[in-house]
Design a protein around this motif. Structure first.
Motif, PDB file in Angstrom:
ATOM      1  N   LEU A   5       0.828  -1.203   0.000  1.00  0.00           N
ATOM      2  CA  LEU A   5       0.000   0.000   0.000  1.00  0.00           C
ATOM      3  C   LEU A   5       0.867   1.258   0.000  1.00  0.00           C
ATOM      4  O   LEU A   5       0.584   2.231  -0.718  1.00  0.00           O
ATOM      5  N   ASP A   6       1.932   1.242   0.813  1.00  0.00           N
ATOM      6  CA  ASP A   6       2.843   2.392   0.838  1.00  0.00           C
ATOM      7  C   ASP A   6       3.524   2.578  -0.511  1.00  0.00           C
ATOM      8  O   ASP A   6       3.675   3.716  -0.994  1.00  0.00           O
ATOM      9  N   ALA A   7       3.942   1.459  -1.125  1.00  0.00           N
ATOM     10  CA  ALA A   7       4.605   1.539  -2.421  1.00  0.00           C
ATOM     11  C   ALA A   7       3.654   2.073  -3.486  1.00  0.00           C
ATOM     12  O   ALA A   7       4.036   2.887  -4.341  1.00  0.00           O
ATOM     13  N   GLY A   8       2.402   1.646  -3.433  1.00  0.00           N
ATOM     14  CA  GLY A   8       1.424   2.159  -4.391  1.00  0.00           C
ATOM     15  C   GLY A   8       1.170   3.648  -4.218  1.00  0.00           C
ATOM     16  O   GLY A   8       1.034   4.384  -5.201  1.00  0.00           O
ATOM     17  N   LEU A  12       1.889   6.499  -7.071  1.00  0.00           N
ATOM     18  CA  LEU A  12       0.892   7.475  -7.516  1.00  0.00           C
ATOM     19  C   LEU A  12       1.394   8.906  -7.326  1.00  0.00           C
ATOM     20  O   LEU A  12       1.182   9.772  -8.187  1.00  0.00           O
ATOM     21  N   ALA A  13       2.076   9.152  -6.203  1.00  0.00           N
ATOM     22  CA  ALA A  13       2.627  10.489  -5.972  1.00  0.00           C
ATOM     23  C   ALA A  13       3.707  10.828  -6.992  1.00  0.00           C
ATOM     24  O   ALA A  13       3.802  11.977  -7.444  1.00  0.00           O
ATOM     25  N   THR A  14       4.494   9.831  -7.392  1.00  0.00           N
ATOM     26  CA  THR A  14       5.528  10.057  -8.400  1.00  0.00           C
ATOM     27  C   THR A  14       4.912  10.372  -9.757  1.00  0.00           C
ATOM     28  O   THR A  14       5.371  11.276 -10.472  1.00  0.00           O
ATOM     29  N   VAL A  15       3.870   9.650 -10.114  1.00  0.00           N
ATOM     30  CA  VAL A  15       3.165   9.928 -11.371  1.00  0.00           C
ATOM     31  C   VAL A  15       2.594  11.349 -11.361  1.00  0.00           C
ATOM     32  O   VAL A  15       2.681  12.083 -12.347  1.00  0.00           O
ATOM     33  N   ARG A  16       2.039  11.750 -10.225  1.00  0.00           N
ATOM     34  CA  ARG A  16       1.491  13.105 -10.102  1.00  0.00           C
ATOM     35  C   ARG A  16       2.575  14.163 -10.259  1.00  0.00           C
ATOM     36  O   ARG A  16       2.359  15.207 -10.875  1.00  0.00           O
ATOM     37  N   LEU A  54      12.044   6.164  -9.917  1.00  0.00           N
ATOM     38  CA  LEU A  54      11.922   7.233  -8.930  1.00  0.00           C
ATOM     39  C   LEU A  54      11.114   6.775  -7.720  1.00  0.00           C
ATOM     40  O   LEU A  54      11.446   7.092  -6.576  1.00  0.00           O
ATOM     41  N   ALA A  55      10.038   6.041  -7.970  1.00  0.00           N
ATOM     42  CA  ALA A  55       9.224   5.540  -6.863  1.00  0.00           C
ATOM     43  C   ALA A  55      10.028   4.602  -5.970  1.00  0.00           C
ATOM     44  O   ALA A  55       9.977   4.695  -4.731  1.00  0.00           O
TER      45      ALA A  55
END
Length: 263
Positions: A5-8, A12-16, A54-55
């Motif tokens: 869950l943390d990795a996801g 998502l934050a990296t994509v943003r 990056l993630a």
């Protein structure tokens, strides 16, 4: 499950964070330049690699690098480590020798591993037709970071104001600028900037915050930050110093040759 869950969330934050850059590039390519995107499949695949990389890097920072830097600082400042016999009541700045040594070594090693510095060093060799050695530049910059981080940890231990060191350092930089070969000045300034990148910053920041928490009387909000400024400043001094020394050596060799020919 919690890790996934943390990795996801990080992904998502990296994509943003990457999305505005992607929109900007695509908009300029299609609307301003009005050209098709070359090698679209390769660019999409490379973009996926960048986002995933990056993630993973951000997860590594959170789970490993930040805790390691903080724990090392706390352990090196532990009174049980500084005074195994328990005789000292309060440590002085000279008792933190292992902290200074660790700071110098971590600054040197992380800078050598800095990919941005490697890129600058390779480009410097390319434009100088091999005159500038990538390893020579990297070691010179790494020595500057090692000196800067060591002095920065000394500042945290002693509690002296940051601006004194920064002002004095940039006075030295300005004076060196007048005596350094012109071709090396821009490279020296860029060499300072590339040290504040992916590998150096996390460990150095964690070291500063951990050290400011471990040393009695220090405030992490006031004393914990500033090490990165040292890591940026001192490579400029060492690279220009290296250029000055090399320039002086060449001048001395020319003078010796001219004296030999006169005889």
């Amino acid at each position: 499950m919690l890790f996934l869950l943390d990795a996801g969330a990080v992904l998502l934050a990296t994509v943003r964070d990457i999305l505005p850059i992607l929109v900007l590039i695509v908009s300029f390519q299609l609307l301003i330049l009005r050209q098709p995107i070359p090698h679209l499949r390769r660019l999409v695949l490379g973009g996926v690699y960048v986002v995933v990389g990056l993630a993973m890097f951000l997860i590594g920072l959170e789970k490993a690098l930040f805790p390691v830097g903080k724990v090392m600082a706390m352990q090196l400042c532990d009174p049980a480590f500084l005074f195994p016999k328990g005789t000292a009541v309060q440590a002085g700045w000279a008792d933190y020798g292992w902290v200074y040594l660790f700071a110098a070594l971590i600054g040197f090693s992380t800078t050598l591993a800095e990919p941005s510095l490697l890129a600058v060093a390779l480009k410097a060799r390319e434009v100088s037709s091999g005159v500038i050695s990538p390893w020579g530049l990297r070691i010179t910059v790494a020595l500057g970071v090692a000196i800067g981080i060591t002095l920065g940890t000394f500042r945290i231990v002693t509690g002296t104001p940051l601006y004194i060191y920064i002002l004095a350092g940039y006075v030295v930089v300005v004076l060196q600028t007048f005596t350094t070969p012109k071709k090396m000045i821009p490279l020296a300034y860029d060499s300072g900037g590339v040290t504040s990148s992916t590998v150096t910053v996390p460990l150095v920041a964690a070291l500063g915050l951990g050290l400011s928490e471990a040393v009695p009387g220090r405030n992490p909000a006031l004393d914990g930050f500033g090490l990165i400024a040292f890591a940026v400043l001192f490579p400029i001094i060492t690279v220009m110093g290296y250029a000055q020394i090399a320039h002086w050596i060449v001048i001395l060799k020319i003078k010796k040759r001219s004296k030999g020919e006169d005889r």
